[in-house]
Design a protein around this motif. Sequence first.
Motif, PDB file in Angstrom:
ATOM      1  N   GLN A 161       0.820  -1.213   0.000  1.00  0.00           N
ATOM      2  CA  GLN A 161       0.000   0.000   0.000  1.00  0.00           C
ATOM      3  C   GLN A 161       0.855   1.267   0.000  1.00  0.00           C
ATOM      4  O   GLN A 161       0.417   2.314  -0.488  1.00  0.00           O
ATOM      5  CB  GLN A 161      -0.916  -0.003   1.225  1.00  0.00           C
ATOM      6  CG  GLN A 161      -1.854  -1.185   1.315  1.00  0.00           C
ATOM      7  CD  GLN A 161      -2.620  -1.206   2.629  1.00  0.00           C
ATOM      8  OE1 GLN A 161      -3.044  -0.171   3.126  1.00  0.00           O
ATOM      9  NE2 GLN A 161      -2.792  -2.391   3.207  1.00  0.00           N
ATOM     10  N   HIS A 162       2.050   1.164   0.565  1.00  0.00           N
ATOM     11  CA  HIS A 162       2.942   2.322   0.680  1.00  0.00           C
ATOM     12  C   HIS A 162       4.340   1.911   0.211  1.00  0.00           C
ATOM     13  O   HIS A 162       5.256   1.722   1.018  1.00  0.00           O
ATOM     14  CB  HIS A 162       2.994   2.822   2.124  1.00  0.00           C
ATOM     15  CG  HIS A 162       1.670   3.252   2.671  1.00  0.00           C
ATOM     16  ND1 HIS A 162       1.150   4.516   2.477  1.00  0.00           N
ATOM     17  CD2 HIS A 162       0.745   2.577   3.401  1.00  0.00           C
ATOM     18  CE1 HIS A 162      -0.030   4.601   3.056  1.00  0.00           C
ATOM     19  NE2 HIS A 162      -0.292   3.451   3.623  1.00  0.00           N
ATOM     20  N   PRO A 163       4.528   1.766  -1.089  1.00  0.00           N
ATOM     21  CA  PRO A 163       5.838   1.316  -1.592  1.00  0.00           C
ATOM     22  C   PRO A 163       6.917   2.380  -1.374  1.00  0.00           C
ATOM     23  O   PRO A 163       6.633   3.573  -1.279  1.00  0.00           O
ATOM     24  CB  PRO A 163       5.572   1.105  -3.084  1.00  0.00           C
ATOM     25  CG  PRO A 163       4.391   1.965  -3.396  1.00  0.00           C
ATOM     26  CD  PRO A 163       3.547   1.974  -2.172  1.00  0.00           C
ATOM     27  N   GLY A 164       8.136   1.895  -1.286  1.00  0.00           N
ATOM     28  CA  GLY A 164       9.275   2.790  -1.199  1.00  0.00           C
ATOM     29  C   GLY A 164       9.964   2.829   0.146  1.00  0.00           C
ATOM     30  O   GLY A 164      11.118   3.261   0.251  1.00  0.00           O
ATOM     31  N   GLY A 174      13.994   1.252  11.583  1.00  0.00           N
ATOM     32  CA  GLY A 174      14.604   2.462  11.061  1.00  0.00           C
ATOM     33  C   GLY A 174      15.922   2.236  10.358  1.00  0.00           C
ATOM     34  O   GLY A 174      16.949   2.785  10.772  1.00  0.00           O
ATOM     35  N   THR A 175      15.919   1.468   9.309  1.00  0.00           N
ATOM     36  CA  THR A 175      17.117   1.259   8.507  1.00  0.00           C
ATOM     37  C   THR A 175      17.478   2.551   7.786  1.00  0.00           C
ATOM     38  O   THR A 175      16.627   3.443   7.627  1.00  0.00           O
ATOM     39  CB  THR A 175      16.892   0.149   7.475  1.00  0.00           C
ATOM     40  OG1 THR A 175      15.840   0.570   6.591  1.00  0.00           O
ATOM     41  CG2 THR A 175      16.495  -1.163   8.156  1.00  0.00           C
ATOM     42  N   PRO A 176      18.719   2.685   7.322  1.00  0.00           N
ATOM     43  CA  PRO A 176      19.072   3.892   6.560  1.00  0.00           C
ATOM     44  C   PRO A 176      18.150   4.131   5.367  1.00  0.00           C
ATOM     45  O   PRO A 176      17.758   5.274   5.092  1.00  0.00           O
ATOM     46  CB  PRO A 176      20.511   3.601   6.122  1.00  0.00           C
ATOM     47  CG  PRO A 176      21.053   2.719   7.198  1.00  0.00           C
ATOM     48  CD  PRO A 176      19.909   1.844   7.595  1.00  0.00           C
ATOM     49  N   ALA A 177      17.797   3.064   4.652  1.00  0.00           N
ATOM     50  CA  ALA A 177      16.913   3.211   3.493  1.00  0.00           C
ATOM     51  C   ALA A 177      15.527   3.690   3.912  1.00  0.00           C
ATOM     52  O   ALA A 177      14.903   4.514   3.226  1.00  0.00           O
ATOM     53  CB  ALA A 177      16.818   1.890   2.738  1.00  0.00           C
ATOM     54  N   HIS A 178      15.032   3.183   5.038  1.00  0.00           N
ATOM     55  CA  HIS A 178      13.714   3.609   5.533  1.00  0.00           C
ATOM     56  C   HIS A 178      13.752   5.082   5.934  1.00  0.00           C
ATOM     57  O   HIS A 178      12.844   5.861   5.608  1.00  0.00           O
ATOM     58  CB  HIS A 178      13.310   2.726   6.718  1.00  0.00           C
ATOM     59  CG  HIS A 178      11.923   2.984   7.210  1.00  0.00           C
ATOM     60  ND1 HIS A 178      11.389   2.324   8.293  1.00  0.00           N
ATOM     61  CD2 HIS A 178      10.950   3.843   6.799  1.00  0.00           C
ATOM     62  CE1 HIS A 178      10.162   2.751   8.503  1.00  0.00           C
ATOM     63  NE2 HIS A 178       9.868   3.677   7.614  1.00  0.00           N
TER      64      HIS A 178
END
Length: 210
Positions: A161-164, A174-178
């Motif tokens: 529902q919330h890609p990316g 809370g990964t760096p990408a997140h």
Amino acid sequence: MNKPDFSFEQAALARGARRVCGVDEVGRGPLAGPVTAAAVVLDPANIPDGLNDSKRMTALRREALADWIMTNCDWAVAHVEVAEIDQLNIYHASHLAMCRAVSGLAQVPCHALIDGNRVPRDLTVPSEPVVKGDARCLSISAASIVAKVLRDRIMVDLAQQHPGYGWESNAGYGTPAHKKALLDLGVTPHHRRSFAPVHNILCKPQKLTG
């Protein structure tokens, strides 16, 4: 490496308990998604091989054990969503999830074994805390597996529902990408606004243009 055993349950049964449940929660640390707790009552005569702290096994093994537990045991799961997390704080929200999970069992347990060093104050059954219980106590291990598998499934669904944000792989942590996605894409309704990385973005002064 030591593995969990049935000694905590056996001690409670020896004291007169007839039904002992293990309780664990997952999802205290993520920036998004619910905190999830599970309660499981194992049959002493029918305990599957391989139960352990859910973090110590592969996703495939967790899924297989979770399916077995949910087919063969009395179990319940409860989720506390982000609005309640932000209202209560994550500590009290995780305890609320535990209480809801225990109350969701088909039969009221005589005794609850709780992962951690404290028992939820609103739990209505006799209980005891077990520090690092998911690695020491089989019933808590079973609860940790069910809680993680079912929460991970929720995060995979939310990721569609919330890609990316990468929730299908980071489960909301809370990964760096997140964190980069938070900056690039903004805050969703499933982010915990009381958590600093999210709160700081919401409170960041906006640059005036024009």
